[in-house]
Design an enzyme around this catalytic site. Structure first.
Site, short mmCIF file in Angstrom:
data_model
loop_
_atom_site.label_atom_id
_atom_site.label_comp_id
_atom_site.label_asym_id
_atom_site.label_seq_id
_atom_site.Cartn_x
_atom_site.Cartn_y
_atom_site.Cartn_z
N ASP A 189 46.19 71.57 48.53
CA ASP A 189 45.94 70.57 49.58
C ASP A 189 44.50 70.75 50.07
OD1 ASP A 189 45.86 68.86 51.71
OD2 ASP A 189 47.68 69.60 52.68
N HIS A 245 49.61 60.85 52.69
CA HIS A 245 48.77 61.97 52.27
C HIS A 245 49.04 62.23 50.79
CE1 HIS A 245 46.09 65.26 52.68
NE2 HIS A 245 47.00 66.22 52.56
N CYS A 247 42.04 60.90 50.36
CA CYS A 247 42.75 62.01 49.73
C CYS A 247 43.23 61.67 48.32
CB CYS A 247 43.94 62.45 50.60
SG CYS A 247 45.10 61.12 51.00
#
Length: 389
Positions: free
Chosen positions: A223, A198, A144
């Site tokens: 996201d 994250h 990510c």
């Protein structure tokens, strides 16, 4: 054959869900090439009729069938090429499925494939400036931080943004942060998953005319791993992905957020992907196709651990490292280590409203690794920001 088509169709749907319009472009491109190939072959007098099982009728006076009229009349070469292409669907589908990941990864490197006519045509009417879809963005599962770095580069270069861009790294001392509405999460529990960390992108806007959907829509969350819209308005993301005000997390699972201005993050972020290596040297998850990222100001080839650490650079910590009175130090299990960088460590206890926003944005831009916020501070900044001038 029909069983094969049904199986491939299911795989195609799964591929489209994962790769978006890259899968559509790949299949349509392959299908066009196959059709063109059959057309050229027919034009060169290749007996393609045998390939589709058409035989000459022994009775020359018999009325030709509808299929024969279509395939042997005016424009028959093109019609026959289309029919032959359709007959090859059991072959085209698995080939398209095999090619789609490659096309998707290459599309991130070729500007002409990033948006194009299709992106403009399919962009939601409420987001006319960017017209950016998840399927247009580079995405590698379990990476990510690199996905967001590439997204920020793209958003920085793209016109029509509403506000300032930030990278947000969420983690805690336990390396266990609960999130909901995640694509990799448990569907039966609302997309619930526990990540070790994250990374996502934030777009924070103040001033000017608010968008049609209200002032809160000016602050958005990007996201790439969420089931929510892309981008998603901050209040909705807080309610559904963070379950803010709905789920009381245990103290050791409280989420901490490191917020860094986009330009600062891109300058100092670096990853050699060593955190994804198992003890035997194998990959825990396949790495992205591009080279490792390293910003021009990164002091080493792997600064990701520094961005993941939530023990320093905290908004509620003074220059000496101790948490200020009234702060919520310890909710992430850390002692709240001191800030490095002189003025970046100025105490910011009990800030609220516009003062909190100003301090967050100053330190997010000036400090090499940004500023660490509690979730209450983050939501005050994000959700409250949209309603302040």
């Amino acid at each position: 054959m029909w069983g094969s088509i049904g199986l491939n169709s299911q795989r195609l749907r799964n591929g489209l869900k994962k790769y978006g319009r890259s899968g559509i472009v790949t299949y349509l491109g392959l299908s066009s090439c196959v059709t063109a190939g059959f057309y050229v072959a027919i034009e060169r007098n290749v007996d393609v009729k045998k390939l589709v099982g058409i035989t000459d009728d022994p009775d020359p006076d018999a009325e030709p069938s509808l299929m024969q009229k279509l395939l042997l009349g005016p424009g028959s070469h093109f019609a026959l090429a289309v029919l032959c292409s359709k007959a090859c669907i059991p072959i085209k589908l698995p080939v398209a499925l095999a090619l789609t990941p490659y096309v998707h990864s290459r599309a991130q490197l070729i500007p002409a494939l990033r948006g194009g006519i299709m992106a403009a045509a399919l962009a939601p009417a409420t987001e006319p400036a960017l017209g950016l879809d998840r399927g247009d963005c580079a995405h590698t599962r379990c990476y990510c931080e690199e996905n967001v770095a590439l997204l920020l580069r793209r958003l920085e270069a793209h016109g029509g943004r509403r506000g300032a861009l930030y990278a947000a790294v969420v983690s805690n001392a336990a390396d266990a942060i609960p999130l909901w509405r995640q694509a990799a999460g448990d569907e039966g529990q609302g997309g619930f998953i526990v990540w070790d960390y994250h990374v996502l992108a934030l777009e924070v806007s103040r001033g000017g005319a608010p968008p049609a959907r209200g002032p809160a829509a000016a602050t958005r969350v990007w996201d790439l791993d969420s089931q929510l819209p892309f981008p998603c308005d901050a209040p909705r993301y807080a309610a559904e992905a963070l379950q803010a005000g709905r789920v009381a997390l245990p103290r050791h699972l409280a989420r901490r957020w490191r917020v860094v201005a986009a330009a600062t993050f891109l300058a100092h972020f670096a990853s050699d992907r060593s955190h994804m290596r198992r003890p035997d040297g194998s990959w825990a998850a396949p790495p992205p196709p591009h080279a490792c990222l390293r910003g021009p100001s990164a002091p080493s080839g792997h600064t990701l651990p520094r961005f993941r650490c939530m023990a320093s650079d905290r908004l509620d910590s003074g220059a000496g490292g101790a948490a200020s009175a009234g702060s919520d130090s310890g909710d992430d299990g850390s002692a709240g280590g001191g800030d490095s960088g002189g003025d970046c460590g100025r105490a910011a206890a009990r800030l609220a409203g516009a003062k909190l926003a100003a301090e967050v944005e100053r330190r997010a831009a000036e400090c090499p690794y940004g500023v660490v916020l509690s979730e209450a501070q983050l939501l005050e900044w994000l959700v409250g920001a949209a309603e302040r001038p």
